[in-house]
Enzyme design. Structure first.
Site: not given
Ligand code: PRP
Ligand code: URA
Length: 212
Positions: A107, A111, A206
């Site tokens: 991603r 945006t 993450d």
């Protein structure tokens, strides 16, 4: 449980819900996060495998002849890189003969639009059950892209396994690919302005790999 036009299987197993609660906890460190992702994925894989075709076979036990049921489906597990890797080993534990394809989607941070950077799928998917594993279904852009790639490669029976789903993502899959079954332990409230799921658990990749 079917609660949407697309079949959404809400997996309410208490062990899955327990793992999810700890995944959501901001203090959970990556090593624990990985174990929890594995645990909840085991249960999700069991649910996604519930309706796989099986056949009756004859077995010789040490004492006598009996019959049993063996899975006969060709299953292809497709983790969406990178976060989907945190679910893949659990699915392979449940379905050890599955073939594995990889799809890389990222991603854009501004945006939230996903773009493809990798694809390697096994051949001959038309008679396979494809299990896409991607923990977060947020806008649905990544899921729709992954499903489209699998359909173009010939897959017909495609199921999406995730750990947290947003209503917006479910609606997007429903719009673009009605009929794809979604397996999830949670449907959260909404997306925030940055297209993160609320309450969610943050950035799964993450937290899985300690890159925050
Ligand atoms: C995350 C997640 C999904 C995607 C969901 O991946 O693992 O693939 O976002 O969001 P969407 O429904 O709005 O498309 P990300 O792009 O952050 O990449 P990563 O797995 O490499 O961290
Ligand atoms: N990707 C994530 O990892 N988390 C979200 O909340 C949304 C997309």
């Amino acid at each position: 449980m079917y609660i949407h036009a697309v079949p959404v299987h809400l997996v309410d197993h208490p062990v899955a819900q327990d793992a999810l609660a700890l995944l959501r906890d901001r203090t959970t460190i990556p090593s624990h996060f990985r174990r929890l992702a594995h645990r909840v994925s085991l249960i999700l894989a069991m649910e996604a495998a519930r309706e796989l075709p099986a056949s009756t076979v004859t077995i010789q036990t040490p004492l006598e002849t009996t019959t049993g049921r063996r899975l006969e489906a060709d299953v292809v597990v497709v983790p969406v890189l990178r976060a989907g890797l945190g679910m893949m080993e659990a699915v392979l534990e449940v379905l050890p003969h599955a073939r594995v394809g990889h799809i890389g989607l990222q991603r854009d941070e501004q945006t939230a639009v996903a773009s493809q950077y990798y694809k390697k799928l096994p051949p001959d998917l038309s008679r396979s059950t494809a299990l896409i594993v991607d923990p977060m279904l947020a806008t649905g852009g990544s899921a729709v892209a992954a499903i489209t790639m699998l359909q173009r490669a010939g897959a017909i029976d495609i199921r999406l396994v995730c750990i947290v789903a947003a209503p917006e993502g479910i609606a997007e899959v429903e719009r673009a690919h009605p009929g794809v079954h979604i397996f999830t332990p949670a449907i959260d409230r909404e997306l925030n302005a940055h297209k993160f799921i609320l309450p969610g658990l943050g950035d799964f990749g993450d937290r899985l790999y300690g890159t925050m």
